[in-house]
Design an enzyme around this catalytic site. Structure first.
Site, PDB file in Angstrom:
ATOM      1  N   GLU A  46      -3.269  22.903  -5.075  1.00  0.00           N
ATOM      2  CA  GLU A  46      -2.106  23.852  -4.752  1.00  0.00           C
ATOM      3  C   GLU A  46      -0.772  23.303  -6.009  1.00  0.00           C
ATOM      4  O   GLU A  46       0.197  23.584  -5.729  1.00  0.00           O
ATOM      5  CB  GLU A  46      -1.599  24.118  -3.598  1.00  0.00           C
ATOM      6  CG  GLU A  46      -2.721  24.569  -2.775  1.00  0.00           C
ATOM      7  CD  GLU A  46      -1.701  25.516  -1.413  1.00  0.00           C
ATOM      8  OE1 GLU A  46      -1.081  24.844  -0.875  1.00  0.00           O
ATOM      9  OE2 GLU A  46      -2.914  25.852  -1.319  1.00  0.00           O
ATOM     10  N   GLU A  97      -9.666  27.573   1.307  1.00  0.00           N
ATOM     11  CA  GLU A  97      -8.455  27.378   2.539  1.00  0.00           C
ATOM     12  C   GLU A  97      -8.831  29.147   2.932  1.00  0.00           C
ATOM     13  O   GLU A  97      -8.344  29.674   2.138  1.00  0.00           O
ATOM     14  CB  GLU A  97      -7.362  27.004   2.495  1.00  0.00           C
ATOM     15  CG  GLU A  97      -7.412  25.031   2.223  1.00  0.00           C
ATOM     16  CD  GLU A  97      -5.903  24.904   2.008  1.00  0.00           C
ATOM     17  OE1 GLU A  97      -5.050  25.154   2.715  1.00  0.00           O
ATOM     18  OE2 GLU A  97      -5.937  23.569   1.486  1.00  0.00           O
TER      19      GLU A  97
HETATM   20  C1  BG6 Z   1      -2.072  24.415   2.692  1.00  0.00           C
HETATM   21  C2  BG6 Z   1      -2.667  23.704   1.863  1.00  0.00           C
HETATM   22  O1  BG6 Z   1      -1.095  25.108   1.373  1.00  0.00           O
HETATM   23  O2  BG6 Z   1      -1.608  25.470   4.152  1.00  0.00           O
HETATM   24  C3  BG6 Z   1      -2.974  22.551   3.188  1.00  0.00           C
HETATM   25  O3  BG6 Z   1      -3.267  23.088   1.373  1.00  0.00           O
HETATM   26  C4  BG6 Z   1      -1.656  23.303   4.375  1.00  0.00           C
HETATM   27  O4  BG6 Z   1      -2.773  21.439   3.162  1.00  0.00           O
HETATM   28  C5  BG6 Z   1      -1.685  24.666   4.562  1.00  0.00           C
HETATM   29  O5  BG6 Z   1      -2.175  22.428   6.300  1.00  0.00           O
HETATM   30  C6  BG6 Z   1      -1.979  25.177   5.554  1.00  0.00           C
HETATM   31  O6  BG6 Z   1       0.027  25.199   6.101  1.00  0.00           O
HETATM   32  P1  BG6 Z   1       0.150  24.646   7.133  1.00  0.00           P
HETATM   33  O7  BG6 Z   1       1.806  24.446   6.629  1.00  0.00           O
HETATM   34  O8  BG6 Z   1       0.601  25.733   7.899  1.00  0.00           O
HETATM   35  O9  BG6 Z   1      -0.275  23.522   7.730  1.00  0.00           O
END
Ligand code: BG6
Length: 510
Positions: A211, A402
């Site tokens: 990211e 993700e």
């Molecule tokens: C993404 C990241 O931004 O979102 C992860 O690559 C992160 O590392 C994921 O865990 C979800 O965000 P959060 O803050 O809910 O863990």
């Protein structure tokens, strides 16, 4: 090594639009070699922060959520960085995390039970080079990832490996200031050389960083760069970006030289951004906000600084140091695919700073969408939008690495966790991915974020749970770390087993 040719994946039966053929469209499956699975990051799951010669990384210096926050925007970037580690005074969630370092066999067995075809995780740079500027790597760290990748391959699970997921050795930040210093290119490439040589027979899918488009709104995590008071933040972060681009180009070159069959991609955080109104000012401000983020993929994929960057430089008094040969490298060694995370959409209007204040996470409330407890707006159709927009813009394979729902799950009196809201979230997003495939977009896989509960990146909390597998641990670090399947576990297993066909049934397929 599992042989997946990402450029061969096409779903031609989807490219139709008549009533008769719409039936074919609705009964078409996800591509046979679609990479179903999940995604983790070393700092959020491994723990063992100082085991077996590991050095401290930037994220070992970041505390959990502390103090009170006046808005949900602040909470989404609420963690504190401490220059020295002081465990008497602060709680550092990544130090133990969910102890994946010692429990990975149990977790991977669970992922295999769900039928994962791929698992994304990252290598923790500080296990390989504890300080980052040494010439010799730490053998115990290298051995750990050998064992981890062997475990995945044992179950025919493709490792998808991020070289640096939001972290680098703390020493590189305190001594050199992180990516603001050009020397980082050499340290990063030295690290890449070691891991590429070591894992060349085990890993086919690589990602350079995580990211990077959050570099401006979250420089410490996304770009590992400390910006000091009185400095021009944009100049520092764009200079860091230039170093990261050159390093990416060198990594691509090296990767292809050492592993001709491997693919190496860039990774962005993408959210659909809607204009708050149809006023031309809101529309254009939204267009520009998106472009601030696409700037990164424009360089990684097209190999050139976009024309609009000249104006950004001029208007923000930015001068960046570009050495002879840098631009040729960036042009010649572009990435093979675009990987991205997608969780939510946001809404923007001219003059609003809410998006920046929340670290690039939240915008203005969209009245048409539900939000999670953390204010993230759930928008499955937005994912179809992003997939189409990225395909139109770049025509390179797209990999969703993700996507997931953070929720404070509760254990029922019967000991079960009924997370039907998570099933609903994933189902609706998979439907939209399928629609995008039918739109003609080349999507190569879907990796659910956080198949096992982990430390949340933005808040450092455990209670923001994403997993199909529950982990017994709370926000203060208490708990047995026992793993327990949630209802979504069996459901996702069925999705993979039927190649998404159980989802497609709701669209009227067979
Ligand atoms: C993404 C990241 O931004 O979102 C992860 O690559 C992160 O590392 C994921 O865990 C979800 O965000 P959060 O803050 O809910 O863990």
């Amino acid at each position: 090594m599992i042989n997946v040719n990402i450029r061969k994946q096409k779903n031609s039966t989807c490219l139709v639009n008549t009533t008769k053929e719409a039936v074919i469209l609705k009964s078409t499956k996800f591509p046979d070699n679609f990479l179903w699975g999940g995604a983790l990051a070393a700092n959020q799951c491994e723990g063992a922060w100082n085991a077996d010669g590991k050095g401290d990384s930037i994220l070992d210096h970041v505390t959990g959520l502390r103090g009170s926050y006046s808005s949900i925007h602040e909470m989404n970037r609420g963690r504190t960085y401490t220059a020295e580690i002081d465990t008497e005074k602060y709680f550092y969630p990544c130090h133990e995390a969910i102890d994946f370092y010692h429990r990975y066999k149990e977790d991977i067995a669970l992922f295999s039970e769900m039928g994962f075809k791929a698992l994304r995780t990252s290598i923790n740079w500080t296990r390989i080079f504890p300080k980052g500027d040494e010439s010799e790597p730490n053998e115990k760290g290298l051995q750990f990832y050998d064992d981890l990748f062997d475990e995945m391959l044992k179950y025919n699970m493709e490792p998808v490996i991020t070289i640096s997921h939001f972290e680098m050795p703390m020493h590189l930040i305190s001594r050199y200031g992180g990516w603001r210093d050009r020397k980082m290119i050499g340290f990063y490439i030295n690290y890449c050389k070691v891991i590429f040589e070591r894992y060349k027979d085990k890993v086919d899918f690589w990602l350079t960083y995580n990211e990077l488009n959050h570099l401006h709104d979250n420089p410490l995590f996304a770009g590992n760069v400390l910006v000091h008071e009185g400095e021009n933040p944009l100049e520092i972060t764009y200079q860091a970006a230039h170093h990261l681009f050159v390093a990416s180009a060198e990594a691509v070159k090296l990767c292809h030289a050492i592993m001709p069959a491997a693919k190496i991609g860039c990774m962005l955080s993408l959210s659909t951004v809607y204009a708050n109104t149809c006023s031309p000012d809101d529309e254009f401000a939204t267009f520009q906000l998106k472009r601030e983020h696409y700037f990164f993929s424009d360089v990684f994929i097209r190999g050139e600084y976009p024309g609009y960057f000249k104006r950004i430089m001029r208007e923000n008094s930015i001068k960046i140091d570009v050495k002879d040969g840098d631009l040729e490298k960036i042009k010649n060694y572009t990435v093979d695919y675009l990987a991205f995370s997608y969780y939510r959409s946001t809404t923007h209007k001219a003059g609003s700073d809410t998006f920046k204040k929340s670290g690039g996470v939240l915008g203005i409330k969209n009245p048409y969408l539900e939000t999670t407890e953390w204010g993230w707006q759930i928008d499955p159709v937005g994912l179809r939008h992003v997939l189409n927009e990225m395909w139109d813009r770049y025509q390179v394979p797209l990999f969703i690495v993700e996507n997931g729902l953070g929720y404070e799950d509760k254990i029922n009196s019967d000991g079960l966790i009924h997370d039907d809201y998570r099933i609903d979230y994933v189902k609706k997003h998979l439907v939209q991915i399928y629609e995008a495939i039918c739109d003609g977009v080349d999507v190569i896989g879907y990796l659910y974020w956080g198949p096992v509960d982990m430390i949340a990146n933005s808040t450092g909390q455990m209670k923001k749970r994403y997993g199909f597998v529950y982990v017994d641990k709370d926000d203060e670090g208490n708990g047995t770390l026992e793993r327990r399947k949630k209802d979504s576990f069996e459901w996702y297993k069925e999705v993979i087993k039927t190649q998404g066909n159980n989802i497609l049934k709701i669209l009227g397929g067979k």
